[in-house]
Write an enzyme that holds these catalytic residues in place. Structure first.
Site, PDB file in Angstrom:
ATOM      1  N   ASN A   7       0.977  -0.933   0.017  1.00  0.00           N
ATOM      2  CA  ASN A   7      -0.299  -0.168   0.293  1.00  0.00           C
ATOM      3  C   ASN A   7       1.203   1.019  -0.069  1.00  0.00           C
ATOM      4  O   ASN A   7       1.530   1.245   1.154  1.00  0.00           O
ATOM      5  CB  ASN A   7      -0.965  -0.020   0.969  1.00  0.00           C
ATOM      6  CG  ASN A   7      -2.398   1.104   1.195  1.00  0.00           C
ATOM      7  OD1 ASN A   7      -1.831   2.151   0.477  1.00  0.00           O
ATOM      8  ND2 ASN A   7      -2.804   1.648   2.704  1.00  0.00           N
ATOM      9  N   LYS A  14       3.254   0.739   3.097  1.00  0.00           N
ATOM     10  CA  LYS A  14       2.773  -0.141   3.990  1.00  0.00           C
ATOM     11  C   LYS A  14       3.423  -1.623   3.384  1.00  0.00           C
ATOM     12  O   LYS A  14       3.192  -1.805   1.918  1.00  0.00           O
ATOM     13  CB  LYS A  14       1.681  -0.092   4.614  1.00  0.00           C
ATOM     14  CG  LYS A  14       0.925   0.929   5.136  1.00  0.00           C
ATOM     15  CD  LYS A  14      -0.136   1.177   6.626  1.00  0.00           C
ATOM     16  CE  LYS A  14      -0.415   2.206   7.030  1.00  0.00           C
ATOM     17  NZ  LYS A  14      -2.450   2.900   6.089  1.00  0.00           N
ATOM     18  N   ARG A  91      -2.745  -2.164  -3.262  1.00  0.00           N
ATOM     19  CA  ARG A  91      -3.825  -1.070  -2.994  1.00  0.00           C
ATOM     20  C   ARG A  91      -3.762  -0.387  -4.560  1.00  0.00           C
ATOM     21  O   ARG A  91      -2.897   0.862  -3.923  1.00  0.00           O
ATOM     22  CB  ARG A  91      -3.957  -0.735  -1.712  1.00  0.00           C
ATOM     23  CG  ARG A  91      -5.072   0.313  -1.446  1.00  0.00           C
ATOM     24  CD  ARG A  91      -4.857   0.972   0.074  1.00  0.00           C
ATOM     25  NE  ARG A  91      -5.610   1.623  -0.256  1.00  0.00           N
ATOM     26  CZ  ARG A  91      -6.580   2.521   0.964  1.00  0.00           C
ATOM     27  NH1 ARG A  91      -4.994   3.453   1.632  1.00  0.00           N
ATOM     28  NH2 ARG A  91      -7.428   3.419   0.806  1.00  0.00           N
ATOM     29  N   HIS A 180     -12.800   3.188   0.758  1.00  0.00           N
ATOM     30  CA  HIS A 180     -12.785   1.929   1.460  1.00  0.00           C
ATOM     31  C   HIS A 180     -13.364   0.979   1.088  1.00  0.00           C
ATOM     32  O   HIS A 180     -13.997   0.230   2.129  1.00  0.00           O
ATOM     33  CB  HIS A 180     -13.465   2.878   2.695  1.00  0.00           C
ATOM     34  CG  HIS A 180     -12.546   4.041   3.628  1.00  0.00           C
ATOM     35  ND1 HIS A 180     -13.899   4.542   4.065  1.00  0.00           N
ATOM     36  CD2 HIS A 180     -11.565   4.139   3.460  1.00  0.00           C
ATOM     37  CE1 HIS A 180     -12.612   4.995   4.379  1.00  0.00           C
ATOM     38  NE2 HIS A 180     -11.277   5.299   4.834  1.00  0.00           N
ATOM     39  N   HIS A 208     -17.197   2.038   8.173  1.00  0.00           N
ATOM     40  CA  HIS A 208     -16.133   2.580   8.346  1.00  0.00           C
ATOM     41  C   HIS A 208     -15.430   3.515   9.294  1.00  0.00           C
ATOM     42  O   HIS A 208     -15.483   4.469   8.313  1.00  0.00           O
ATOM     43  CB  HIS A 208     -15.173   1.841   6.927  1.00  0.00           C
ATOM     44  CG  HIS A 208     -13.824   2.473   7.170  1.00  0.00           C
ATOM     45  ND1 HIS A 208     -13.110   0.962   7.191  1.00  0.00           N
ATOM     46  CD2 HIS A 208     -13.149   3.256   7.381  1.00  0.00           C
ATOM     47  CE1 HIS A 208     -12.112   1.868   6.778  1.00  0.00           C
ATOM     48  NE2 HIS A 208     -11.537   2.109   7.175  1.00  0.00           N
ATOM     49  N   ARG A 241     -11.007  16.750   7.543  1.00  0.00           N
ATOM     50  CA  ARG A 241     -12.185  16.500   6.571  1.00  0.00           C
ATOM     51  C   ARG A 241     -14.019  17.688   6.853  1.00  0.00           C
ATOM     52  O   ARG A 241     -13.658  15.799   7.965  1.00  0.00           O
ATOM     53  CB  ARG A 241     -12.496  15.275   5.987  1.00  0.00           C
ATOM     54  CG  ARG A 241     -11.302  14.791   4.909  1.00  0.00           C
ATOM     55  CD  ARG A 241     -11.373  14.134   4.556  1.00  0.00           C
ATOM     56  NE  ARG A 241     -10.190  13.412   3.481  1.00  0.00           N
ATOM     57  CZ  ARG A 241     -10.122  11.635   3.630  1.00  0.00           C
ATOM     58  NH1 ARG A 241     -11.366  10.811   3.793  1.00  0.00           N
ATOM     59  NH2 ARG A 241      -8.430  11.474   3.253  1.00  0.00           N
ATOM     60  N   ARG A 285      -9.616   9.788  20.252  1.00  0.00           N
ATOM     61  CA  ARG A 285      -8.890  10.052  21.475  1.00  0.00           C
ATOM     62  C   ARG A 285      -9.069  11.324  22.280  1.00  0.00           C
ATOM     63  O   ARG A 285      -9.411  11.308  23.253  1.00  0.00           O
ATOM     64  CB  ARG A 285      -8.177   9.183  21.887  1.00  0.00           C
ATOM     65  CG  ARG A 285      -7.790   7.748  21.427  1.00  0.00           C
ATOM     66  CD  ARG A 285      -7.203   6.678  21.048  1.00  0.00           C
ATOM     67  NE  ARG A 285      -6.411   6.983  20.168  1.00  0.00           N
ATOM     68  CZ  ARG A 285      -5.742   6.387  19.456  1.00  0.00           C
ATOM     69  NH1 ARG A 285      -4.920   5.205  19.379  1.00  0.00           N
ATOM     70  NH2 ARG A 285      -5.371   7.389  18.398  1.00  0.00           N
ATOM     71  N   GLY A 331     -10.325   2.317  12.729  1.00  0.00           N
ATOM     72  CA  GLY A 331     -10.308   2.367  14.358  1.00  0.00           C
ATOM     73  C   GLY A 331     -10.659   2.776  15.635  1.00  0.00           C
ATOM     74  O   GLY A 331     -10.522   2.521  16.821  1.00  0.00           O
ATOM     75  N   VAL A 332     -11.981   3.476  15.156  1.00  0.00           N
ATOM     76  CA  VAL A 332     -12.999   4.835  15.994  1.00  0.00           C
ATOM     77  C   VAL A 332     -14.044   3.042  16.064  1.00  0.00           C
ATOM     78  O   VAL A 332     -14.223   3.164  16.911  1.00  0.00           O
ATOM     79  CB  VAL A 332     -13.478   5.630  15.045  1.00  0.00           C
ATOM     80  CG1 VAL A 332     -14.617   6.064  16.186  1.00  0.00           C
ATOM     81  CG2 VAL A 332     -12.683   6.391  15.306  1.00  0.00           C
ATOM     82  N   GLU A 334     -13.899   0.188  15.269  1.00  0.00           N
ATOM     83  CA  GLU A 334     -13.330  -1.094  16.016  1.00  0.00           C
ATOM     84  C   GLU A 334     -12.673  -0.865  17.597  1.00  0.00           C
ATOM     85  O   GLU A 334     -13.255  -1.698  18.641  1.00  0.00           O
ATOM     86  CB  GLU A 334     -12.010  -1.752  16.207  1.00  0.00           C
ATOM     87  CG  GLU A 334     -12.465  -2.078  14.706  1.00  0.00           C
ATOM     88  CD  GLU A 334     -11.337  -2.482  13.523  1.00  0.00           C
ATOM     89  OE1 GLU A 334     -10.429  -2.402  14.394  1.00  0.00           O
ATOM     90  OE2 GLU A 334     -10.942  -2.429  12.747  1.00  0.00           O
ATOM     91  N   ASN A 335     -12.588  -0.002  18.270  1.00  0.00           N
ATOM     92  CA  ASN A 335     -11.640   0.676  19.588  1.00  0.00           C
ATOM     93  C   ASN A 335     -12.893   1.931  20.614  1.00  0.00           C
ATOM     94  O   ASN A 335     -12.700   1.952  21.529  1.00  0.00           O
ATOM     95  CB  ASN A 335     -10.793   1.573  19.094  1.00  0.00           C
ATOM     96  CG  ASN A 335      -9.980   0.296  18.752  1.00  0.00           C
ATOM     97  OD1 ASN A 335      -9.419  -0.535  19.313  1.00  0.00           O
ATOM     98  ND2 ASN A 335      -9.355   0.236  17.477  1.00  0.00           N
ATOM     99  N   GLU A 384      -8.155  -5.213   6.182  1.00  0.00           N
ATOM    100  CA  GLU A 384      -7.871  -5.239   3.434  1.00  0.00           C
ATOM    101  C   GLU A 384      -6.606  -6.056   3.083  1.00  0.00           C
ATOM    102  O   GLU A 384      -7.097  -6.207   2.241  1.00  0.00           O
ATOM    103  CB  GLU A 384      -7.800  -3.642   3.471  1.00  0.00           C
ATOM    104  CG  GLU A 384      -9.128  -2.509   3.830  1.00  0.00           C
ATOM    105  CD  GLU A 384      -8.645  -1.144   4.346  1.00  0.00           C
ATOM    106  OE1 GLU A 384      -8.302  -0.737   5.415  1.00  0.00           O
ATOM    107  OE2 GLU A 384      -8.854  -0.214   4.134  1.00  0.00           O
TER     108      GLU A 384
END
Ligand code: ADP
Length: 397
Positions: A7, A14, A91, A180, A208, A241, A285, A331-332, A334-335, A384
């Site tokens: 990616n 990545k 990707r 996404h 997502h 954004r 957070r 991230g958001v 899931e956590n 992904e």
């Protein structure tokens, strides 16, 4: 066969190595600050300690060269020789209307990816640098492109057209594409398995929620609508954004703040969203913590965020004429326990009831709806890279 998943961003690469015999991940890594002084490579081979290498690298080819050296390193590598890598999955953010599925990369595919530079100027050029670097270094294996836009290509004109003069669609490809897609695809399929129903018979809303955020409405195995549009700027409130706004604000602020179009692009993409509204951070957070300590702007930012997500849930339930499940991911999603709870609060009229105790969980596949909720509420960690590895393996076999 082992698949290398790549990616490539503008200044980062990545990667993951996946063994397709059991889909286990052999190593993950990130080259950061490619082409900028202070390049670092973080490499985490499974079952071994993480290695960090600092070495200035001028471009993506040099970055990929270092990755390949690390992969075969005797001490911290994860393969003995590059011959073990049977294919590379890339990707690619934008496939325009040309790709509704992943493809083996040939000259024509590269031409189409380059043709999308105009509509994805921030993403497709670095993706292409990654492809060309890998092809140079691994000329004898197949390279596969997996597009962020592909899964959303099932959308019909009712949801992908903007109410603008029709010829801007024909001449300049101005329409809604959605992004996404690989993540929405993965979690939607997992959700159908958790529902115990054939995927083609489900009504699913996927959320997502990461630093970038989007939602999708999926009916009978097809995306019918998604919240990002011509670019990833449309839709939900994101880290930096704005998401949906009255477009007249753009012209108004360009005049007031003396911005040209590229400065305005930067303003709405990088300085707005939760960062701009809260004045605290783009990271939820930090904003949750600030709101907890009484910061009023942080509280308002969170309320705007929840409201926007709720609005899309209602919108999509109307378009789907019902829904079997909501799926939280990224991230958001899931956590962030509080965020999920607030998004799902006061939706019982729509059949959505969260069990707030069950919801106190992070990063696991779990149903957090009450037993009597008409709609299931799933938390599904996205993957992904696994979708890219599977598509690549399937096309390269
Ligand atoms: P992206 O891939 O879009 O960069 P991710 O999906 O990795 O983003 O999500 C990163 C974001 O997840 C962070 O910016 C942060 O806002 C959010 N996040 C991660 N953990 C938590 C948490 N425990 N509570 C709230 N937000 C979190």
């Amino acid at each position: 066969m082992k698949v290398l998943v790549v990616n490539a961003g503008s200044s980062s690469i990545k990667y993951q190595v996946v063994d397709m015999t059991d889909e286990s991940v052999l190593a993950v890594g990130l080259v950061d600050r490619v082409g900028i002084p202070g390049t670092t490579l973080d490499h985490s081979p499974m079952g071994k300690d993480k290695v960090t290498i600092k070495k200035d690298l001028p471009d993506h080819t040099a970055g990929m060269e270092l990755v390949l050296q690390v992969l075969v390193n005797e001490e911290y590598g994860c393969i003995k020789s590059m011959d073990e890598i049977g294919a590379v999955g890339h990707r690619v953010v934008h496939g325009g209307e040309a790709f509704a599925a992943s493809v083996v990369i040939d000259d024509e595919v590269k031409r189409v990816i380059k043709d999308c530079f105009e509509i994805a100027p921030l993403h497709n050029p670095p993706n292409m640098m990654g492809i060309e670097a890998c092809q140079r270094l691994m000329p004898n294996v197949k390279h596969v492109a997996v597009f962020d836009t592909a899964f959303h290509q099932t959308m019909g004109p009712a949801n992908f057209m903007y109410a603008l003069p029709y010829d801007v669609y024909e001449k300049y490809r101005v329409r809604r594409y959605g992004f996404h897609g690989t993540s929405h695809f993965y979690v939607a399929h997992r959700a159908a398995e958790m529902l115990g129903k054939p995927y083609e018979e489900c009504k699913i809303i996927t959320l997502h929620l990461g630093n970038g955020a989007s939602m999708a409405a999926i009916k009978d195995g097809k995306v019918i609508d998604t919240s990002m549009g011509f670019t990833p700027l449309e839709g939900l409130v994101m880290g930096t954004r704005s998401g949906d706004i009255d477009p007249a604000i753009v012209f108004f602020l360009m005049d007031k703040l003396g911005m040209n179009s590229s400065e305005a692009n930067n303003y709405f993409n990088k300085k707005s969203g939760m960062l701009g509204l809260s004045g605290v951070s783009n990271d939820l957070r930090d904003i949750l913590e600030a709101a907890g300590s009484g910061n009023e702007r942080a509280k308002i930012a969170l309320d705007v965020y929840y409201n926007k997500v709720k609005g899309y849930i209602g919108n999509y339930i109307a378009k789907l004429n019902g829904v079997d499940c909501l799926v939280f991911t990224a991230g958001v999603g899931e956590n962030a326990i509080d965020i999920r709870e607030n998004v799902c609060s006061n939706l019982d009229y729509l059949g959505i009831k969260m069990d707030v105790e069950k919801n106190k969980v992070r990063g696991k596949e779990v149903d957090v709806a009450t037993a009597d909720s008409k709609v299931r509420i799933f938390l599904i960690p996205t993957n992904e890279e696994l979708v890219i590895a599977r598509d690549t393996f399937g096309l390269a076999k």
